[in-house]
Each structure stands twice: as C-alpha cells, then as structure tokens.
Design a protein around this motif. Sequence first.
Motif, mmCIF file in Angstrom:
data_model
loop_
_atom_site.group_PDB
_atom_site.id
_atom_site.type_symbol
_atom_site.label_atom_id
_atom_site.label_comp_id
_atom_site.label_asym_id
_atom_site.label_seq_id
_atom_site.Cartn_x
_atom_site.Cartn_y
_atom_site.Cartn_z
ATOM 1 N N SER A 47 -6.196 1.056 -6.052
ATOM 2 C CA SER A 47 -4.983 1.793 -6.447
ATOM 3 C C SER A 47 -5.374 2.868 -7.449
ATOM 4 O O SER A 47 -6.252 2.645 -8.288
ATOM 5 C CB SER A 47 -3.933 0.847 -7.033
ATOM 6 O OG SER A 47 -4.474 0.027 -8.016
ATOM 7 N N SER B 29 0.818 -1.222 0.000
ATOM 8 C CA SER B 29 0.000 0.000 0.000
ATOM 9 C C SER B 29 0.847 1.266 0.000
ATOM 10 O O SER B 29 0.408 2.321 -0.441
ATOM 11 C CB SER B 29 -0.966 0.009 1.186
ATOM 12 O OG SER B 29 -0.266 -0.074 2.388
ATOM 13 N N GLY B 30 2.088 1.192 0.465
ATOM 14 C CA GLY B 30 2.953 2.376 0.488
ATOM 15 C C GLY B 30 3.686 2.565 -0.827
ATOM 16 O O GLY B 30 3.521 1.777 -1.765
ATOM 17 N N PRO B 31 4.515 3.625 -0.886
ATOM 18 C CA PRO B 31 5.262 3.886 -2.122
ATOM 19 C C PRO B 31 6.346 2.840 -2.381
ATOM 20 O O PRO B 31 6.843 2.206 -1.456
ATOM 21 C CB PRO B 31 5.885 5.267 -1.888
ATOM 22 C CG PRO B 31 5.877 5.473 -0.411
ATOM 23 C CD PRO B 31 4.745 4.659 0.142
ATOM 24 N N HIS C 157 5.423 2.212 6.015
ATOM 25 C CA HIS C 157 4.399 2.197 4.972
ATOM 26 C C HIS C 157 5.113 2.533 3.663
ATOM 27 O O HIS C 157 4.989 3.630 3.111
ATOM 28 C CB HIS C 157 3.330 3.248 5.331
ATOM 29 C CG HIS C 157 2.191 3.326 4.380
ATOM 30 N ND1 HIS C 157 1.262 2.333 4.236
ATOM 31 C CD2 HIS C 157 1.815 4.296 3.512
ATOM 32 C CE1 HIS C 157 0.370 2.688 3.331
ATOM 33 N NE2 HIS C 157 0.698 3.877 2.871
ATOM 34 N N ASN D 163 1.746 1.355 -3.949
ATOM 35 C CA ASN D 163 0.565 2.245 -3.871
ATOM 36 C C ASN D 163 -0.724 1.481 -4.143
ATOM 37 O O ASN D 163 -1.639 1.987 -4.788
ATOM 38 C CB ASN D 163 0.716 3.414 -4.859
ATOM 39 C CG ASN D 163 1.964 4.220 -4.575
ATOM 40 O OD1 ASN D 163 2.188 4.644 -3.442
ATOM 41 N ND2 ASN D 163 2.816 4.394 -5.571
ATOM 42 N N SER D 164 -0.762 0.244 -3.695
ATOM 43 C CA SER D 164 -1.928 -0.625 -3.930
ATOM 44 C C SER D 164 -2.394 -1.185 -2.596
ATOM 45 O O SER D 164 -1.703 -1.999 -1.985
ATOM 46 C CB SER D 164 -1.553 -1.777 -4.868
ATOM 47 O OG SER D 164 -1.185 -1.260 -6.117
ATOM 48 N N ASP D 165 -3.549 -0.704 -2.176
ATOM 49 C CA ASP D 165 -4.050 -1.028 -0.840
ATOM 50 C C ASP D 165 -5.085 -2.145 -0.934
ATOM 51 O O ASP D 165 -6.117 -1.984 -1.594
ATOM 52 C CB ASP D 165 -4.701 0.251 -0.266
ATOM 53 C CG ASP D 165 -4.977 0.125 1.212
ATOM 54 O OD1 ASP D 165 -4.117 -0.406 1.940
ATOM 55 O OD2 ASP D 165 -6.069 0.556 1.635
#
Length: 490
Positions: free
Chosen positions: A236, A39-41, A85, A216-218
């Motif tokens: 995302s 989910s983070g960069p 994250h 960047n995909s939660d």
Amino acid sequence: MADPIRAADVVVVGGGSSGCVVAARLSEDPGRSVLLLESGPGYRSALDCPVLDYRTLPVGPGSAFAQTYGVELAPSVPSAMVRGHVLGGSGAVNGAYFVRGTEADFRHWPASWSYGNVLPTFRALERDADFDDPRHGTTGPMPVRRQPAEQLSEISAAFRAAALGAGHPEEPDKNGAGTGGIGPVPLNVDGGRRVSTALAYLLPASERPNLTIEANSDVVRILFSGHETVGVEVESGGTRRTVRAGRVVLAAGPVETPVLLMLSGIGPAEHLRDNDIDVVLDVPGVGTGFSDHPEVALPYRVRDTLRRSDTSPVVETVLNVDDLEIRPYTAPFDLLVPGSGQPDPVLGIGLMVTESRGDIRLTSGHRRDRPRIEYRYAQSAADRRALREGQAIALDLLRSRELGPLVRPLSVEVSDRSVLAHLGTSLHLCGSCRMGGRADAGAVVDERCNVRGMEGLTIADTSVFPVVPSRGPHATAVMVAERVSTFLGE
Ligand SMILES: Cc1cc2nc3c(=O)[nH]c(=O)nc-3n(C[C@H](O)[C@H](O)[C@H](O)COP(=O)(O)OP(=O)(O)OC[C@H]3O[C@@H](n4cnc5c(N)ncnc54)[C@H](O)[C@@H]3O)c2cc1C
C-alpha cells in the motif's frame, strides 16, 4: 496517522460482497481483532460512497472502481470482463439484482448446503419490503424491494405484457419457489441507493475498536510456515509490509482468490513450477472448472422513443423459462455503462444452467501480470441448442403484438453463427476454488470452506460455489459469507 497494523487474529483479503460480511460478522466478538484489506478505493460513510447510483454500472473504460481482464469466451471469441475494485467489490457496481439460488441449484452442493439448510440464512440476511411469509425475512441487513408495476419503464412493461401474451406464467416473487416465469426483479436498493454489503454490513461496524479497514491495500502473497498460514504480504502506498495473522480469509473474488493462491504456492503443481513458483501444496482444482452464464445479446431499435422510468434500475423484470433468463435492459448499454460503445438497446439471453467450464491460469509468477481466463462457452451441442432456443423466444417476444409496434429487431438470425457473433458473459463467474467432499479431486475447500490440507486458511467468496447458481450470484454470495462467518465463530 497511526502506524499500519502488523498483526491481527483474522485478516480478510478483499472487501467485496463477501469480505464485508465476514469482517463485520467476525468483529462482533470484541475479543477478536479483524483486519480487512481491500485493494480498491474506500470510503468512510454512505455520504462519501462514489457508487450509489443503482441505475448505472460504473465499470466502463477508465473506471476507478473496476478492473478489466482480457478473456476468451470461446475459441477465437476474445472479449473483456470486469470485476468491482472498490469497497463493496462487484456488489458495489452491479445491477442490484438480488435473487437467491433456487432449490434445484443447491442439489449440486454438499448435503450440508441443501436448500433447507441455507434458507434460514437467506431469510436472516434480508429485509424484504414486499413479502412477509415463511420464506422471507423482514429484519436483515440487506434491503430487498421490487419495482411496482406502475413505475416500470415502457420497455419492461411491454416485455412483461408480451411474455404474458405468449403464455408464460407470472412469477411475482423471484425469491420464492423458483418455478420460473415473468416477474419483477428483487433489488438491493433502498432510499434510491444501491446497498452493497459495504453499506449494509461493514460501515455500521466500522467504529469497532477491534475492526480495521484498509483500502488501497493490495495483498500480494499469503505467507505460510509449512502448511500453516501465518499472515499476508500487503502493498500500500508504494511500500510492502507483512501482517501476521492466525487466520486468513480469502474473499478476493473468483478471479483474484485463485490467482493469489497460485502466486502463494497453492495450485496445480506443474503449472506453478512452469511459472517459477515454489509449490506449497499441489491443489489441481485452484482456478480450474469455473462456471458463469453465457449471455447472447439481441439488439433492437426503438421505432419512436420509449420512456425510461426515473426509478428504473438496469433490469427490473425478467423472464425465466427452462434454463434461460431473458432480460429487457431498461436502456442501451451506452447509458448503463458510460463509454461502453453500445448504442442499441438489447434483450439479454442468459443461459443459467450450462455445461461450459473454464479455467484461470497465471501468465507469469508476477502479481502485476493478468491471468489467462478461458470460458469455453457454447462448446457443447446442448448449450448451443439452448442459446438458439433463447434467441427464438426473444425474437418472438420482440415481434409480438405487444412489443412489435414499439421495436424492430436488428438481428433475426437464429443460428450458432449468430450466437457466437453476439456472445457475452453475465459477469457471474463462480466456482474457481470449489467446495466438495474428499472424493472430489477438484475440490479446493471442504464444506466449511477451509482450504484442504492447510491450517488457518479459509475462502469466503463466490470461488467456493460448486457451480454458478441458475440466478445471479450476489444474494448467494452474501448467504455463503454469513454461513462461513458462523462456522469461523463456532
Ligand atoms: C458489472 C457487474 C454487474 C453484476 N450484476 C449482478 C447483479 O445485478 N446481480 C447479481 O446477482 N450478480 C451480479 N454480478 C455478480 C456479483 O456482483 C458477484 O458475483 C459478486 O459480487 C461477487 O462477490 P465476491 O465477494 O465473490 O467478489 P467481489 O465482490 O468481486 O469482491 C472481491 C474484492 O476483493 C478485492 N481484491 C481482489 N484482489 C485483492 C487483493 N489481492 N488484495 C486485496 N483486495 C483484493 C477486489 O477489489 C474486490 O473488492 C455482477 C458483477 C459485475 C462485475
């Protein structure tokens, strides 16, 4: 840009300390497609990695690489807690202290995780620059080295002299027999960089055609058909899609793994219903009974100036005495965590074996709402006594012949009141979905880390530890991820 992938044999949720290992190991089989969702960069190479500087913790206010949670450390002691994250997770933003759990720690794990059984994995995962003996590995992905005595910061050198002067034994290898004493911290640092599992495992595998890494995909929900896992729902770039998978490996860390399970219908049934979530499986242990290390700060002032070595990490030497770990941080937290608003340097007094157990609970059925996290630190008389003993030992060291001329303690009180006034956490949360045998009603996963009662759902992160080890958890997290990968590959 290629269309985002919609199916994989295995989806790994979370590219942190454990998830990077699992994705890299499982994709060694070219016949298995693996999708890692973080989910983070992210970043594509070490050159682009924004969190290489091991001398600071990039988790202060407004950090793009950390998530902050409001927590309650003890009744009426609110605080904040952070988690990494970013690709590499908490291991990409941490203190680079890389110490194994001890032999005694694994007596609290199921028998198949005895120290004798996990030692070969600890050896295989490391590349120790200082020790080459039957306890150590020299060819693994994770670099380990210790700060040479001549390069220690002044505070570390004086602390070490004070500990030896007080009669504490020397412990040259904190990854050895775990007997305690004063010694250098094994560090996952190489070439002047903090080497997270993203760097050590994932990036070297990133060109494999069967491995896809999406930052960047939660992941917002795990999807089931009855008790069979069939995929995940991921958000995302403002859109949601479904990814189908034969197996989902949760590695979202000890906070988000139980949160995601609960939001997906696996958890304490009554709590789920209270939050209007349809129950897939009643598992009371999800989010229940986690452990961490309470840490009391003893602030001090430096009488003159103390030199910090150019190569000094956040902490480079520690004293382990009984269940305590005393840490002379090499700089004030304002420097270590920019923006933290803590200008005075401190000794950290960590209670490494604790009776406190906490819970993570949802505050709603919505992904965007943060959970409620209660630690219940310092509630038992034994824990309070141990923390007071730690205060007394640390104070004696600050007033010793070696440290006394250099520093002046800012708090001299040894009491429960002072423990609560200076209470923090080491950020070592573990055991929020712990493993255990069938007889353990609080266990969430079996000894292979598969979620009991579900098909195709595995957890591989610090959530599954039966209890927090008596050392920082990072090295143990990598070991667990390696072993779970082996189980899944069999
Ligand atoms: C500031 C700090 C300093 C620390 N210092 C040390 C130390 O020096 N030594 C030590 O031993 N331990 C240290 N720790 C603890 C140690 O780093 C952690 O215990 C360990 O990294 C946890 O590994 P994990 O795989 O369980 O979770 P993490 O490494 O936290 O990984 C979880 C990953 O999942 C991602 N994620 C979460 N939810 C989702 C979702 N829904 N979808 C997709 N991705 C998701 C997160 O962004 C994260 O990257 C520290 C921790 C912190 C925060």
